[in-house]
Write a protein that holds these residues in place. Structure first.
Motif, PDB file in Angstrom:
ATOM      1  N   ALA A  60       0.830  -1.207   0.000  1.00  0.00           N
ATOM      2  CA  ALA A  60       0.000   0.000   0.000  1.00  0.00           C
ATOM      3  C   ALA A  60       0.862   1.255   0.000  1.00  0.00           C
ATOM      4  N   VAL A  61       1.945   1.220   0.769  1.00  0.00           N
ATOM      5  CA  VAL A  61       2.866   2.369   0.811  1.00  0.00           C
ATOM      6  C   VAL A  61       3.492   2.589  -0.559  1.00  0.00           C
ATOM      7  N   LYS A  62       3.900   1.503  -1.194  1.00  0.00           N
ATOM      8  CA  LYS A  62       4.501   1.619  -2.520  1.00  0.00           C
ATOM      9  C   LYS A  62       3.503   2.169  -3.539  1.00  0.00           C
ATOM     10  N   ALA A  63       2.228   1.880  -3.323  1.00  0.00           N
ATOM     11  CA  ALA A  63       1.179   2.363  -4.239  1.00  0.00           C
ATOM     12  C   ALA A  63       0.790   3.818  -3.958  1.00  0.00           C
ATOM     13  N   GLY A  64       1.388   4.423  -2.920  1.00  0.00           N
ATOM     14  CA  GLY A  64       1.147   5.841  -2.684  1.00  0.00           C
ATOM     15  C   GLY A  64       0.532   6.218  -1.357  1.00  0.00           C
ATOM     16  N   TRP A  65       0.094   5.237  -0.569  1.00  0.00           N
ATOM     17  CA  TRP A  65      -0.437   5.574   0.748  1.00  0.00           C
ATOM     18  C   TRP A  65       0.727   5.942   1.666  1.00  0.00           C
ATOM     19  N   PRO A  66       0.647   6.940   2.536  1.00  0.00           N
ATOM     20  CA  PRO A  66      -0.502   7.766   2.910  1.00  0.00           C
ATOM     21  C   PRO A  66      -0.518   9.132   2.226  1.00  0.00           C
ATOM     22  N   LEU A 254      -6.939   0.237   4.072  1.00  0.00           N
ATOM     23  CA  LEU A 254      -7.597  -1.071   3.979  1.00  0.00           C
ATOM     24  C   LEU A 254      -7.784  -1.503   2.526  1.00  0.00           C
ATOM     25  N   ALA A 255      -8.312  -0.598   1.711  1.00  0.00           N
ATOM     26  CA  ALA A 255      -8.567  -0.935   0.305  1.00  0.00           C
ATOM     27  C   ALA A 255      -7.268  -1.266  -0.421  1.00  0.00           C
ATOM     28  N   ALA A 256      -6.226  -0.498  -0.154  1.00  0.00           N
ATOM     29  CA  ALA A 256      -4.938  -0.738  -0.826  1.00  0.00           C
ATOM     30  C   ALA A 256      -4.344  -2.071  -0.393  1.00  0.00           C
ATOM     31  N   MET A 257      -4.429  -2.396   0.895  1.00  0.00           N
ATOM     32  CA  MET A 257      -3.878  -3.671   1.372  1.00  0.00           C
ATOM     33  C   MET A 257      -4.656  -4.851   0.790  1.00  0.00           C
ATOM     34  N   GLU A 258      -5.955  -4.710   0.666  1.00  0.00           N
ATOM     35  CA  GLU A 258      -6.745  -5.797   0.068  1.00  0.00           C
ATOM     36  C   GLU A 258      -6.338  -6.026  -1.381  1.00  0.00           C
ATOM     37  N   ARG A 259      -6.095  -4.950  -2.109  1.00  0.00           N
ATOM     38  CA  ARG A 259      -5.669  -5.098  -3.513  1.00  0.00           C
ATOM     39  C   ARG A 259      -4.315  -5.783  -3.597  1.00  0.00           C
ATOM     40  N   VAL A 260      -3.387  -5.376  -2.765  1.00  0.00           N
ATOM     41  CA  VAL A 260      -2.048  -5.969  -2.784  1.00  0.00           C
ATOM     42  C   VAL A 260      -2.131  -7.455  -2.458  1.00  0.00           C
ATOM     43  N   ALA A 261      -2.875  -7.806  -1.411  1.00  0.00           N
ATOM     44  CA  ALA A 261      -2.989  -9.208  -1.011  1.00  0.00           C
ATOM     45  C   ALA A 261      -3.615 -10.051  -2.115  1.00  0.00           C
ATOM     46  N   ALA A 262      -4.626  -9.515  -2.779  1.00  0.00           N
ATOM     47  CA  ALA A 262      -5.273 -10.256  -3.871  1.00  0.00           C
ATOM     48  C   ALA A 262      -4.295 -10.484  -5.019  1.00  0.00           C
ATOM     49  N   ASP A 263      -3.480  -9.473  -5.337  1.00  0.00           N
ATOM     50  CA  ASP A 263      -2.509  -9.600  -6.424  1.00  0.00           C
ATOM     51  C   ASP A 263      -1.434 -10.632  -6.108  1.00  0.00           C
ATOM     52  N   LEU A 264      -1.106 -10.796  -4.808  1.00  0.00           N
ATOM     53  CA  LEU A 264      -0.007 -11.687  -4.416  1.00  0.00           C
ATOM     54  C   LEU A 264      -0.481 -13.065  -3.975  1.00  0.00           C
TER      55      LEU A 264
END
Length: 338
Positions: A60-66, A254-264
């Motif tokens: 999520a951090v790598k995707a731009g959060w926070p 939360l949304a970003a972590m769910e996306r990352v987990a689904a991708d991995l």
């Protein structure tokens, strides 16, 4: 052998108090001279020994959060240290064991348990080739008068193991050990039967070739309960005041972590590239890749798995705390709805 022993000592030492201060100082240095006009900075408390549960966060951090806020990372050295950090209200985001987060919340700490991210962790190891399953491991342990060595001493695995026995599974005589102590005994061939968490399991398998995995504690528990082969062991929490003031920040994470987990989900090893070098520590990519091969990357908002978390807390928490679980504030179970 001496090199292997020295390597494990260094890794475990770096993973303890030394890493806490080393990583804190290194992480704090870019923002050490923040002025009144500097952007806001969030403080994330995490652990050197927990890899899989924090991979979705770093994705999520790598995707731009926070967003425009900075991020400072600090390491807690053990569960007592983490509880003290949370009770003192230090930090904005915490990676921790579910029961530790709940204990702090029951004692008045401002904890918003965002998501469960750690589901599989504990494995039985043996140096005896005759140990082919949990039943044979228990038989050998008893016949050899060789107790099951469990690490860390305050591991929730002890409560899960007791529940396995209460449901008709094998019973063990256990001997709690500190991680460093157990690792040294294993490298010297003095630890025959072990129950330990990842990534320590993979480290021991690479440094003590006589050891091998016999069974997963989560698998054995699931066989007796009929539930999924997972337990809500660890996850991400946010300071309750921050979640109340900035609920969109919590929901975005939360949304970003769910996306990352689904991708991995189908390729957990790809998550290694997301871990900062300081978090991966001295374990090395081979150990971490081996560890991830036995793990699962999955993020579930705590509100969605509330009953599963409560069942787990009733299993691993003290009798006094179990009786108070209905006193957990509603804010513990996630950020306010939009």
């Amino acid at each position: 052998m001496r090199r292997a022993v020295f390597s494990v000592i260094v890794i475990l030492a770096v993973g303890g108090l030394g890493a806490f201060y080393l990583f804190s100082d290194r992480a704090a240095s870019p923002t050490a001279e923040q002025g009144p006009d500097a952007p806001p900075r969030l403080v994330f408390y995490t652990s050197f020994g927990a890899t899989t549960p924090q991979i979705p966060f770093w994705g999520a951090v790598k995707a731009g959060w926070p967003g425009g806020a900075g991020l400072e990372t600090r390491l807690w050295k053990d569960l007592d240290d983490l509880r003290g950090v949370i009770m003192a209200g230090r930090g904005d985001i915490w990676l921790g064991h579910s029961e530790g987060l709940a204990q702090a919340a029951l004692r008045g700490a401002p904890v918003c348990f965002l998501a469960v991210t750690g589901w599989r962790k504990f494995y039985f190891l043996s140096a005896d080739p005759a140990a082919v399953d949990l039943a044979s491991l228990a038989t050998l342990s008893q016949a050899q008068n060789s107790p099951l060595m469990v690490t860390p001493p305050d591991s929730p695995a002890m409560a899960i193991l007791d529940d396995v026995a209460a449901r008709g599974g094998p019973r063990f005589v256990t001997a709690p050990h500190a991680p460093r102590q157990l690792a040294l005994l294993a490298l010297r061939g003095q630890a025959r039967h072990i129950l330990a968490p990842e990534p320590l399991v993979s480290l021991l398998l690479t440094k003590a070739p006589g050891l091998r995995v016999v069974a997963s504690l989560e698998d054995e528990h699931a066989k007796l309960t009929g539930g999924p082969a997972r337990l809500p062991i660890a996850g991400l929490a946010m300071h309750g005041e921050l979640a109340r003031r900035r609920p969109e920040l919590a929901r975005q994470l939360l949304a970003a972590m769910e996306r990352v987990a689904a991708d991995l989900a189908d390729d957990p090893a790809a998550g290694l590239a997301l871990l900062p070098p300081e978090v991966a520590g001295e374990l090395g990519p081979d150990v971490l890749r081996l560890s991830l091969s036995r793990d699962m990357i999955m993020t579930r908002p705590t509100a969605q798995v509330r009953q599963e978390v409560l069942a787990y807390l009733r299993l691993v928490m003290s009798p006094a705390d179990r009786q108070r679980l209905d006193q957990l504030p509603e804010g513990f179970w996630g950020p306010p709805a939009p």
